[in-house]
Design a protein around this motif. Structure first.
Motif, PDB file in Angstrom:
ATOM      1  N   GLY A 384       0.809  -1.209   0.000  1.00  0.00           N
ATOM      2  CA  GLY A 384       0.000   0.000   0.000  1.00  0.00           C
ATOM      3  C   GLY A 384       0.843   1.260   0.000  1.00  0.00           C
ATOM      4  O   GLY A 384       2.053   1.236  -0.200  1.00  0.00           O
ATOM      5  N   ARG A 385       0.187   2.399   0.231  1.00  0.00           N
ATOM      6  CA  ARG A 385       0.882   3.695   0.159  1.00  0.00           C
ATOM      7  C   ARG A 385       0.199   4.720   1.047  1.00  0.00           C
ATOM      8  O   ARG A 385      -0.923   4.513   1.526  1.00  0.00           O
ATOM      9  CB  ARG A 385       0.891   4.211  -1.283  1.00  0.00           C
ATOM     10  CG  ARG A 385      -0.504   4.467  -1.841  1.00  0.00           C
ATOM     11  CD  ARG A 385      -0.480   5.122  -3.215  1.00  0.00           C
ATOM     12  NE  ARG A 385      -1.824   5.300  -3.727  1.00  0.00           N
ATOM     13  CZ  ARG A 385      -2.629   6.317  -3.402  1.00  0.00           C
ATOM     14  NH1 ARG A 385      -2.217   7.236  -2.552  1.00  0.00           N
ATOM     15  NH2 ARG A 385      -3.832   6.423  -3.920  1.00  0.00           N
ATOM     16  N   ARG A 386       0.886   5.819   1.250  1.00  0.00           N
ATOM     17  CA  ARG A 386       0.321   6.940   1.979  1.00  0.00           C
ATOM     18  C   ARG A 386      -0.538   7.786   1.043  1.00  0.00           C
ATOM     19  O   ARG A 386      -0.301   7.818  -0.168  1.00  0.00           O
ATOM     20  CB  ARG A 386       1.417   7.822   2.569  1.00  0.00           C
ATOM     21  CG  ARG A 386       2.389   7.121   3.495  1.00  0.00           C
ATOM     22  CD  ARG A 386       3.350   8.123   4.118  1.00  0.00           C
ATOM     23  NE  ARG A 386       4.073   8.885   3.098  1.00  0.00           N
ATOM     24  CZ  ARG A 386       5.211   8.486   2.534  1.00  0.00           C
ATOM     25  NH1 ARG A 386       5.742   7.316   2.861  1.00  0.00           N
ATOM     26  NH2 ARG A 386       5.821   9.231   1.635  1.00  0.00           N
ATOM     27  N   PRO A 387      -1.514   8.503   1.555  1.00  0.00           N
ATOM     28  CA  PRO A 387      -2.241   9.457   0.709  1.00  0.00           C
ATOM     29  C   PRO A 387      -1.276  10.473   0.103  1.00  0.00           C
ATOM     30  O   PRO A 387      -0.361  10.971   0.773  1.00  0.00           O
ATOM     31  CB  PRO A 387      -3.207  10.134   1.688  1.00  0.00           C
ATOM     32  CG  PRO A 387      -3.387   9.143   2.787  1.00  0.00           C
ATOM     33  CD  PRO A 387      -2.071   8.439   2.922  1.00  0.00           C
ATOM     34  N   GLY A 388      -1.445  10.756  -1.175  1.00  0.00           N
ATOM     35  CA  GLY A 388      -0.600  11.719  -1.858  1.00  0.00           C
ATOM     36  C   GLY A 388       0.731  11.187  -2.316  1.00  0.00           C
ATOM     37  O   GLY A 388       1.500  11.919  -2.947  1.00  0.00           O
ATOM     38  N   GLU A 389       1.033   9.937  -2.023  1.00  0.00           N
ATOM     39  CA  GLU A 389       2.317   9.349  -2.412  1.00  0.00           C
ATOM     40  C   GLU A 389       2.241   8.927  -3.888  1.00  0.00           C
ATOM     41  O   GLU A 389       2.158   7.761  -4.234  1.00  0.00           O
ATOM     42  CB  GLU A 389       2.642   8.157  -1.516  1.00  0.00           C
ATOM     43  CG  GLU A 389       4.080   7.701  -1.592  1.00  0.00           C
ATOM     44  CD  GLU A 389       4.367   6.540  -0.647  1.00  0.00           C
ATOM     45  OE1 GLU A 389       5.563   6.279  -0.410  1.00  0.00           O
ATOM     46  OE2 GLU A 389       3.421   5.896  -0.164  1.00  0.00           O
ATOM     47  N   ARG A 390       2.305   9.914  -4.745  1.00  0.00           N
ATOM     48  CA  ARG A 390       2.045   9.688  -6.166  1.00  0.00           C
ATOM     49  C   ARG A 390       3.001   8.677  -6.788  1.00  0.00           C
ATOM     50  O   ARG A 390       2.616   7.884  -7.652  1.00  0.00           O
ATOM     51  CB  ARG A 390       2.127  11.017  -6.929  1.00  0.00           C
ATOM     52  CG  ARG A 390       1.780  10.883  -8.409  1.00  0.00           C
ATOM     53  CD  ARG A 390       1.790  12.220  -9.128  1.00  0.00           C
ATOM     54  NE  ARG A 390       1.549  12.052 -10.551  1.00  0.00           N
ATOM     55  CZ  ARG A 390       0.360  11.919 -11.106  1.00  0.00           C
ATOM     56  NH1 ARG A 390      -0.720  11.961 -10.348  1.00  0.00           N
ATOM     57  NH2 ARG A 390       0.231  11.761 -12.414  1.00  0.00           N
ATOM     58  N   GLN A 391       4.267   8.686  -6.366  1.00  0.00           N
ATOM     59  CA  GLN A 391       5.237   7.773  -6.962  1.00  0.00           C
ATOM     60  C   GLN A 391       4.929   6.310  -6.651  1.00  0.00           C
ATOM     61  O   GLN A 391       5.505   5.401  -7.262  1.00  0.00           O
ATOM     62  CB  GLN A 391       6.659   8.119  -6.499  1.00  0.00           C
ATOM     63  CG  GLN A 391       6.963   7.798  -5.038  1.00  0.00           C
ATOM     64  CD  GLN A 391       6.607   8.944  -4.109  1.00  0.00           C
ATOM     65  OE1 GLN A 391       5.704   9.727  -4.395  1.00  0.00           O
ATOM     66  NE2 GLN A 391       7.338   9.052  -2.999  1.00  0.00           N
ATOM     67  N   ALA A 392       4.008   6.075  -5.714  1.00  0.00           N
ATOM     68  CA  ALA A 392       3.607   4.702  -5.382  1.00  0.00           C
ATOM     69  C   ALA A 392       2.228   4.348  -5.930  1.00  0.00           C
ATOM     70  O   ALA A 392       1.678   3.308  -5.599  1.00  0.00           O
ATOM     71  CB  ALA A 392       3.623   4.507  -3.865  1.00  0.00           C
ATOM     72  N   MET A 393       1.673   5.210  -6.803  1.00  0.00           N
ATOM     73  CA  MET A 393       0.353   4.951  -7.378  1.00  0.00           C
ATOM     74  C   MET A 393       0.405   4.038  -8.598  1.00  0.00           C
ATOM     75  O   MET A 393      -0.635   3.641  -9.114  1.00  0.00           O
ATOM     76  CB  MET A 393      -0.321   6.273  -7.763  1.00  0.00           C
ATOM     77  CG  MET A 393      -0.765   7.118  -6.594  1.00  0.00           C
ATOM     78  SD  MET A 393      -1.652   8.600  -7.163  1.00  0.00           S
ATOM     79  CE  MET A 393      -2.123   9.345  -5.607  1.00  0.00           C
ATOM     80  N   GLU A 394       1.599   3.758  -9.104  1.00  0.00           N
ATOM     81  CA  GLU A 394       1.782   2.902 -10.281  1.00  0.00           C
ATOM     82  C   GLU A 394       1.061   3.458 -11.509  1.00  0.00           C
ATOM     83  O   GLU A 394       0.412   2.727 -12.257  1.00  0.00           O
ATOM     84  CB  GLU A 394       1.355   1.465  -9.980  1.00  0.00           C
ATOM     85  CG  GLU A 394       2.182   0.833  -8.868  1.00  0.00           C
ATOM     86  CD  GLU A 394       1.926  -0.651  -8.666  1.00  0.00           C
ATOM     87  OE1 GLU A 394       0.997  -1.187  -9.287  1.00  0.00           O
ATOM     88  OE2 GLU A 394       2.667  -1.263  -7.875  1.00  0.00           O
TER      89      GLU A 394
END
Length: 495
Positions: A384-394
């Motif tokens: 998963g990812r943090r909110p706003g962590e765009r680089q982890a949105m794939e």
């Protein structure tokens, strides 16, 4: 120095642990793996990956690091040697192994090539057919508004008059067998076969398509009537995959195809073993068979996988080890809790190689010998990812922001690529023999009593009777992060 063993890594993609005959599944056809567990090695019933999608899992088991150590939490963040992120293949190559790599990547940056990591990145020769007949995708997906569009259901693959459908998996297995039969070098071998099956789409040729007795399939975990105890992404994917109308017969057909894909892999593994025996190097070889993660295959009314949920169908994987003949082994199915990062540690122990960095794997050799069946008190998986962590949105995977519904993975990707709802919360699993605790950022935590609820459908996190277990597992997770939070390099700098 004693002679180092050959290292054979048979690494399917997306094989859930419960689809093996020797673990009690009457519908699974896995005679070669069953024989390994009965005669030559150990199969670990409770083996867990450290992330439930391909690249993060591979970065983890090839280093011995948990994914949080260096931020490998997406399909697009791979291992960079120039940043101090080495991997088992590179270490073996630097220590005198001839490393042959035949199959998919999902490990190192493709733009940098493979020369640092292997002696040969094999390229199959001859006519290699598209995986899963992907050239006929429009045919097997059906109408975009249908309940098959996101089902990944291919069915029986047409092999024509050939013995089998020669896709890249078959071509790479052939290449590995050819290497084994003809290798004359002085270096010990490392053969890395990261295959694609049984990754969906779900399709397989005869005889494996018809080999599975649909009547022997175990019951699947049905979709939930109330999703409130589960992470939001599961309900979101369930809605968008649009398979609510499927009958149990249709689900059984899809599941049987997945079982057939696993049976084909077992057959390919058997061919590899026969080549090792005919070449006289089977006894000198350590064989590791494991998947990077599992697959829903109908469980919870879903197909494919998620990147931030940890149901056993996703996190519990096949893991079998056969040591070389001079290493003690008590063949059996072990109930010890193990992690895929223990694979790396075991290879380093067998070869006597110091990789030059700290890692968190634990050698399996004491378990193989039968000296103990106690290994870990808990296993961990995260995503998963943090909110706003765009680089982890794939975003690189397509379907940015959920705007394109063409791709097969859109029901999952659209939820990973938005902050409009808590659909891709960052989470960590701590699983013991009897409980599974999941700590979530931005959503409710989860706790499952695996003795009463092995299907993980009843979240008891708010049940006061389980408060002692919650406190214990949260404290265990705190110690886990304290121990594994970082890696301090062994080389120091001048001030």
């Amino acid at each position: 120095m004693p002679k180092r063993p050959h290292i054979i890594i048979f690494n399917p993609d997306q094989w859930r642990a419960d689809v093996m005959g020797h673990l009690g599944n009457a519908a699974a056809i896995t005679p070669n793996l069953d024989r390994l567990a009965a005669e030559d090695g150990v199969s670990f019933r409770h083996a867990f990956c450290q992330n439930t999608v391909c690249t993060p899992s591979r970065c983890s088991f090839m280093t011995g690091w948990y994914t949080h150590v260096r931020g490998h939490r997406t399909m697009h963040h791979m291992l960079h040697p120039e940043r101090g992120e080495t991997n088992l293949l590179q270490v073996l190559k630097e220590n005198g192994y001839y490393v042959w790599w035949g199959g998919k990547n999902d490990l190192v940056p493709g733009q940098d090539g493979f020369g640092d990591h292997c002696s040969l990145k094999y390229k199959p020769i001859g006519d290699v057919k598209p995986m899963w007949q992907s050239d006929r995708e429009a045919q097997w997906r059906g109408d975009p508004e249908s309940d098959t569009w996101y089902s990944f259901h291919v069915g029986c693959i047409d092999k024509g008059d050939a013995t089998y459908y020669r896709d890249s998996d078959w071509a790479n297995v052939e290449g590995a067998i050819e290497l084994i039969r003809n290798y004359s070098g002085d270096e010990p071998l490392c053969i890395f076969l990261p295959l694609t099956y049984p990754h969906p789409p779900y399709g397989v040729e005869e005889p494996w398509f018809s080999a599975i007795d649909r009547n022997l399939l175990p019951p699947r975990v049905r979709a939930l009537e109330d999703w409130r105890g589960k992470p939001a992404i599961l309900h979101g994917i369930w809605e968008y995959q649009r398979m609510q109308s499927w009958s149990e017969e249709r689900w059984d057909e899809l599941r049987a195809i997945y079982y057939g894909m696993c049976a084909r892999l077992d057959h390919q593994y058997g061919l590899l073993v026969e080549a090792l025996k005919q070449s006289g190097i089977y006894d000198d070889s350590a064989i590791f068979v494991f998947a990077d993660h599992g697959d829903f295959t109908g469980s919870y009314g879903l197909v494919e996988k998620t990147q931030n949920t940890f149901e056993d169908c996703l996190s519990n994987v096949p893991f079998l080890v056969k040591p070389p003949a001079d290493v003690p082994v008590a063949p059996r199915v072990s109930d010890a809790l193990v992690e895929l990062i223990d694979f790396t540690a075991t290879v380093y122990d067998l070869t006597g190689i110091d990789p030059g960095y700290d890692h968190f794997g634990k050698s399996l050799l004491p378990l193989l010998a039968g000296d103990t069946d106690s290994h870990r008190d808990a296993v961990f998986c995260e995503g998963g990812r943090r909110p706003g962590e765009r680089q982890a949105m794939e975003m690189e995977s397509g379907g940015a922001g959920g705007k394109s519904s063409i791709g097969k993975y859109w029901p999952r990707l659209r939820l990973q690529q938005t902050d409009d709802a808590p659909y891709h919360s960052k989470a960590v699993m701590c699983r013991t023999q009897h409980f599974k605790y999941v700590c979530r950022y931005g959503e409710s935590d989860e706790l499952y009593d695996l003795r009463r609820d092995p299907d993980e459908v009843l979240n008891v996190i708010d049940d006061p009777d389980y408060r002692p277990q919650v406190i214990t597992l949260r404290e265990r997770m705190l110690h886990f992060f304290l121990e594994t939070a970082d890696i301090v390099p062994r080389d120091t700098d001048k001030r």
